[in-house]
Design an enzyme around this catalytic site. Structure first.
Site, short mmCIF file in Angstrom:
data_model
loop_
_atom_site.label_atom_id
_atom_site.label_comp_id
_atom_site.label_asym_id
_atom_site.label_seq_id
_atom_site.Cartn_x
_atom_site.Cartn_y
_atom_site.Cartn_z
N THR A 33 0.86 -1.19 0.00
CA THR A 33 0.00 0.00 0.00
C THR A 33 0.89 1.23 0.00
O THR A 33 2.12 1.12 -0.02
CB THR A 33 -0.91 0.01 1.24
OG1 THR A 33 -0.12 0.36 2.39
CG2 THR A 33 -1.57 -1.34 1.47
N CYS A 34 0.26 2.41 0.07
CA CYS A 34 1.06 3.63 0.05
C CYS A 34 1.90 3.78 1.32
O CYS A 34 2.89 4.51 1.33
CB CYS A 34 0.18 4.86 -0.13
SG CYS A 34 -1.05 5.09 1.18
N SER A 88 -1.79 1.67 11.43
CA SER A 88 -1.92 2.61 10.32
C SER A 88 -1.48 4.00 10.71
O SER A 88 -1.49 4.36 11.90
CB SER A 88 -3.37 2.65 9.82
OG SER A 88 -3.78 1.41 9.32
N GLN A 138 -9.65 1.29 5.44
CA GLN A 138 -9.27 0.82 4.10
C GLN A 138 -8.29 -0.35 4.14
O GLN A 138 -8.30 -1.21 3.26
CB GLN A 138 -8.64 1.96 3.28
CG GLN A 138 -9.65 2.96 2.75
CD GLN A 138 -10.14 3.89 3.83
OE1 GLN A 138 -9.37 4.28 4.71
NE2 GLN A 138 -11.41 4.23 3.81
N GLY A 151 -9.41 5.38 -7.72
CA GLY A 151 -9.48 4.27 -6.79
C GLY A 151 -10.22 4.63 -5.51
O GLY A 151 -10.85 5.69 -5.40
N GLU A 152 -10.10 3.77 -4.51
CA GLU A 152 -10.86 3.94 -3.27
C GLU A 152 -10.48 5.21 -2.54
O GLU A 152 -11.35 5.93 -2.02
CB GLU A 152 -10.63 2.72 -2.38
CG GLU A 152 -11.46 2.73 -1.12
CD GLU A 152 -11.26 1.47 -0.29
OE1 GLU A 152 -11.94 1.34 0.75
OE2 GLU A 152 -10.43 0.62 -0.67
N ILE A 176 -9.19 8.08 -3.74
CA ILE A 176 -9.71 9.25 -4.45
C ILE A 176 -11.23 9.33 -4.31
O ILE A 176 -11.81 10.42 -4.21
CB ILE A 176 -9.28 9.22 -5.93
CG1 ILE A 176 -7.80 9.53 -6.05
CG2 ILE A 176 -10.10 10.21 -6.76
CD1 ILE A 176 -7.38 10.93 -5.60
#
Length: 424
Positions: free
Chosen positions: A49-50, A107, A114, A189-190, A192
């Site tokens: 992920t990012c 996170s 997410q 995507g999710e 945005i």
């Protein structure tokens, strides 16, 4: 075999490193295939992920170095560079880490929802590519159950706050009135989608969604009352955008310094607020050096995120207790399965000895030998064969002063209700 979780995240590595280690969607299949075929790896799943890149593997006890070497080769990075920012967890600690990640406790935004969907995607991909065996399959299923319990039994998911929300919150500090602002969103995507909904709720004047696939851009734009364009239309849209938020899976930047400079001239240097949520980055870092541009990366959202963290800490403490119970339950099931495998192998060994003795006795009877002698010989031979291995190991343990093995053997092998020779 050892359960291993190895990776980097926003706590251990800056975005410049994370974007080098991230796997693009097009790389995931080949990466997982290569990882699964390493000699020391039996099962594998990849989460990228990012904010994190993590590898979950069932491996040989010394498999960590092999996997770290492979990760460096795949991304063209020196192992020494990875070692400085990588973390690893084994067995119980690895299971706990995955459960904490899935519950949003690890996170950047505490409790963000997410990540659970991203872990489920990683699980499905590993499963489709036959990267999962019994160990990881059971761990992921148990993790999903624990994460669901955390969501339903604590307040960790109340008033969901995500990186998307943090980006919009930061924009509101620069543009006090969104009703006079226009936003350009790059990606569909999710993340945005969440940004678009937050901006719409905040009363943004105009929303433009740019995406490589026009169909996805149109779908999102239709949901939020915006306009859809292709990536090729971005330079023109940039001239009208006060807010630019980007989150795509592109391996290369989409916005360069030159493109933004030209847009600023047309805008007569009215300020532009930009947030690059993507890893690898969608906006060249040099854009941040331009006057009238306020460029932030996902790491710059920390202040907004910390405020959220304080509000959710009580729920997080409750979640940690649920995870501790979840890990304990997972460990118990794992130990039971381990004993089951041992019992199965031991019974198979005993059955093989019984079958061999039985065939020998039947052959002796067929030759006309005395049945009583055959039976006595059979029981004596079978007893000797069954006791030979344990007797030999006990003598070796006694010679090595392994009193723990002697005590365990006494508990396992002797029936306290059986009469001893001394009592006869």
């Amino acid at each position: 075999m050892t359960l291993l979780a190895l990776g980097i995240n926003h706590k251990t590595a800056a975005v410049e490193v994370r974007e080098q280690v991230a796997f693009t969607p097009s790389q995931l299949e080949s990466a997982l295939t290569e990882l699964k075929h390493l000699p020391s790896v039996r099962e594998a799943a990849v989460l990228s992920t990012c904010n994190r890149t993590e590898l979950y593997c069932v491996t040989e006890p010394d498999g960590e170095k092999t996997i770290l070497d492979w990760l460096g080769r795949f991304h063209g990075l020196a192992v020494e560079q990875l070692t400085q920012c990588a973390y690893h967890y084994l067995d119980e600690a690895a299971a706990k880490h995955l459960m904490r990640v899935a519950s949003g406790l690890d996170s950047m935004v505490l409790g963000e929802p997410q990540i659970l969907g991203q872990i489920k995607d990683a699980y499905q991909q590993a499963r489709s590519l036959k990267g999962l065996g019994g160990e990881l399959e059971r761990l992921f299923q148990h993790t999903f159950a624990v994460a669901k319990q955390v969501r339903t039994e604590t307040g960790i998911g109340e008033n969901p706050v995500s990186v998307a929300y943090a980006a919009v919150s930061l924009a509101s500090r620069i543009f006090a009135n969104f009703s006079r602002s226009r936003a350009l969103l790059i990606g569909a995507g999710e993340t945005i989608e969440l940004v678009a909904r937050h901006l719409r709720e905040a009363g943004i004047q105009e929303l433009i969604v740019a995406n490589r696939t026009m169909e996805r851009a149109e779908r999102l734009a239709g949901d939020v009352g915006g306009k859809a364009i292709t990536l090729g239309d971005i330079p023109k849209a940039l001239e009208r955008a006060d807010i630019v938020i980007a989150s795509t899976a592109s391996p290369l930047p989409i916005l360069g310094k030159g493109m933004v400079e030209r847009a600023l001239k047309v805008r007569r240097h009215r300020p532009m607020f930009m947030v690059d949520i993507a890893v690898p980055r969608d906006i060249e870092p040099q854009v941040g050096n331009l006057d009238d541009v306020f460029l932030y990366t996902v790491d710059d959202l920390q202040e907004v995120i910390e405020e959220n963290r304080r509000h959710r800490q009580v729920a997080a403490n409750q979640a940690e207790e649920l995870i501790a119970l979840g890990v304990e339950h997972w460990q118990h099931e794992r130990r039971v399965r381990g004993a089951g495998d041992l019992i199965r192998r031991y019974r198979e060994q005993g059955e093989a000895l019984r079958k061999a003795s039985e065939e020998q006795a039947i052959a002796q009877l067929a030759r006309g030998e005395d049945p009583e002698k055959v039976i006595r010989r059979l029981t004596q031979q079978l007893t000797n064969k069954l006791l030979h291995g344990p007797t030999l190991r006990l003598r070796e343990a006694s010679g090595a002063e392994r009193h723990d093995i002697i005590q365990a053997a006494e508990s396992l092998l002797l029936d306290p209700a059986a009469p001893s020779q001394d009592s006869k």
